[in-house]
Every structure is written in C-alpha cells, then in structure tokens.
Design an enzyme around this catalytic site. Structure first.
Site, short mmCIF file in Angstrom:
data_model
loop_
_atom_site.label_atom_id
_atom_site.label_comp_id
_atom_site.label_asym_id
_atom_site.label_seq_id
_atom_site.Cartn_x
_atom_site.Cartn_y
_atom_site.Cartn_z
N HIS A 1 43.32 49.87 44.14
CA HIS A 1 43.69 51.29 44.00
C HIS A 1 45.21 51.44 44.00
O HIS A 1 45.77 52.19 43.20
CB HIS A 1 43.16 52.11 45.20
CG HIS A 1 41.68 52.24 45.30
ND1 HIS A 1 40.98 51.92 46.44
CD2 HIS A 1 40.75 52.72 44.43
CE1 HIS A 1 39.70 52.19 46.27
NE2 HIS A 1 39.52 52.67 45.06
N LYS B 1 27.85 61.90 50.53
CA LYS B 1 28.13 60.46 50.50
C LYS B 1 28.42 59.96 51.91
O LYS B 1 29.23 60.56 52.61
CB LYS B 1 29.32 60.19 49.57
CG LYS B 1 29.20 58.90 48.79
CD LYS B 1 30.26 58.83 47.71
CE LYS B 1 30.28 57.47 47.03
NZ LYS B 1 31.27 57.41 45.96
N ARG C 1 37.52 48.53 35.85
CA ARG C 1 37.52 47.13 36.22
C ARG C 1 36.73 46.29 35.23
O ARG C 1 37.22 45.37 34.63
CB ARG C 1 36.91 46.94 37.62
CG ARG C 1 37.85 47.32 38.72
CD ARG C 1 37.14 47.54 40.01
NE ARG C 1 36.30 48.72 39.92
CZ ARG C 1 35.63 49.23 40.94
NH1 ARG C 1 35.65 48.65 42.10
NH2 ARG C 1 34.92 50.33 40.77
N SER D 1 36.01 48.93 47.35
CA SER D 1 35.96 49.34 48.76
C SER D 1 34.71 48.75 49.42
O SER D 1 34.75 48.34 50.58
CB SER D 1 35.93 50.87 48.88
OG SER D 1 37.08 51.42 48.32
P1 ADP Z 1 34.76 56.80 43.22
O1 ADP Z 1 33.73 57.03 44.28
O2 ADP Z 1 35.30 58.08 42.61
O3 ADP Z 1 34.39 55.78 42.17
P2 ADP Z 1 36.59 54.80 44.27
O4 ADP Z 1 37.52 54.97 45.42
O5 ADP Z 1 35.54 53.76 44.37
O6 ADP Z 1 36.01 56.26 44.04
O7 ADP Z 1 37.42 54.51 42.93
C1 ADP Z 1 38.37 55.42 42.43
C2 ADP Z 1 38.87 54.92 41.07
O8 ADP Z 1 39.57 53.69 41.23
C3 ADP Z 1 37.77 54.62 40.05
O9 ADP Z 1 38.24 54.98 38.76
C4 ADP Z 1 37.60 53.13 40.15
O10 ADP Z 1 37.09 52.58 38.93
C5 ADP Z 1 39.02 52.70 40.40
N1 ADP Z 1 39.11 51.42 41.11
C6 ADP Z 1 38.42 51.03 42.20
N2 ADP Z 1 38.75 49.77 42.58
C7 ADP Z 1 39.67 49.34 41.65
C8 ADP Z 1 40.38 48.11 41.45
N3 ADP Z 1 40.18 47.05 42.23
N4 ADP Z 1 41.24 48.03 40.41
C9 ADP Z 1 41.41 49.10 39.59
N5 ADP Z 1 40.75 50.27 39.70
C10 ADP Z 1 39.89 50.41 40.73
#
Ligand code: ADP
Length: 160
Positions: A17, A41, A90, A128
């Site tokens: 992130h 959630k 990803r 996460s």
């Molecule tokens: P959500 O529940 O909205 O998917 P996340 O916190 O899991 O929330 O992810 C937020 C955004 O960050 C999403 O667009 C996800 O694809 C992106 N994301 C999550 N992990 C990574 C990573 N390791 N590298 C790049 N983008 C990521």
C-alpha cells in the site's frame, strides 16, 4: 494538478500500500488516503487504529492526508473535490473486482476517473490478509510492513 483519493480497508497498511501511496503522491497535488469504516466487514484493527498506523507511516508526506470514510466512495470523493480514484493492481485476480468497482463508480459519476497503478513486483504477493496470517504464527514481518504496524500486530496477537 489533480486531487486524488486512494481508498481501502488498510487492515493493516502494508509496504505494498505504501509503495502505491508514495507513487500516487508524486503524481498529484493532494492525495487523500481514505480508510473504509465498514461495520459489516470483520476487521482486525479498529478504524482509529487503521487511520493512526497510516498517519504514523506517512507523517513525512506533506501532500498526503489520511481520513476515515463511510458510505459510498463516490460521495466521499466528491466531498474532497478529487477527480481521481487510485487503486493498486497486483495480479489478474484483482482485475475482475477492480473493473466492477471502477465501472460502477464511473456510472455514478462519469467525471471521476479510476487510475490503476501496477504493484511493484517486490510487493505483488503482499496483502493485509497474508500479513495477519504471518503475524498469527509469529512469521517474519520486517520487509512487509512498517515497524509501527509490526508492533501493533504483535500486540494484537498477544491479546488473542
Ligand atoms: P479493499 O478492501 O478496498 O480491497 P485493501 O486495503 O485490501 O482494501 O486494498 C486497497 C487497494 O490497494 C486495492 O486497490 C488493492 O488492490 C491495493 N493493494 C493491496 N495490496 C497491494 C500491494 N501489495 N501492492 C499494490 N497494491 C495493493
């Protein structure tokens, strides 16, 4: 110069992130990192904890603001005055969900564009959920999350 919103659950924020946030911050004037408060959630960290870990990790970035939001993303985006939504991609597995969300948001407001940044290869496996699983089994977290998140995760796992 544009204002952008990067929304997500950030439960917790990972280095993947943070990589997206830093790259997005260099592309726009102001970036809002919007942390979703979703009562449905089941998150490990409270909204306050998720916001505060992001604030700690991003304190050196003057054009990045971290805020909680609830309800429709597009309403929050309009409230900030942003024209762009940033999301990270990803793998192909992210694409279907991201496409659906981007098209739904486009339908709700055609003026707001979703921009996808491709994950750094170093972090393309990182999520996460993976980080929470590793923390539960005392796996190595050093390269995956900032140190404030590592400590919070270790505390959380002790409470359980
Ligand atoms: P959500 O529940 O909205 O998917 P996340 O916190 O899991 O929330 O992810 C937020 C955004 O960050 C999403 O667009 C996800 O694809 C992106 N994301 C999550 N992990 C990574 C990573 N390791 N590298 C790049 N983008 C990521």
């Amino acid at each position: 110069m544009k204002i952008a919103v990067y929304p997500g659950s950030f439960d917790p924020v990972t280095n993947g992130h943070l990589d997206i946030i830093k790259r997005a911050a260099s592309l726009c004037e102001e970036l809002y990192v919007a942390v979703l408060e979703n009562p449905v959630k089941n998150s490990l960290f409270t909204i306050e904890e998720r916001v505060s870990m992001l604030q700690e990790a991003l304190k050196e970035f003057d054009n990045v603001k971290v805020e909680p939001f609830r309800g429709l993303l597009i309403d929050y985006v309009k409230q900030t005055g942003a024209q762009l939504i940033i999301r990270g991609l990803r793998a192909v597995s992210d694409y279907e969900y991201e496409l659906q969300m981007a098209l739904a948001n486009k339908k709700l407001d055609p003026e707001i564009e979703t921009v996808f940044l491709v994950a750094n290869t170093e972090y393309s496996f990182l999520s996460s959920s993976l980080v929470k699983e590793l923390a539960a089994f005392k796996g190595e977290l050093n390269e995956l999350v900032p140190s404030c998140v590592k400590h919070k995760l270790q505390e959380k796992m002790k409470e359980r």
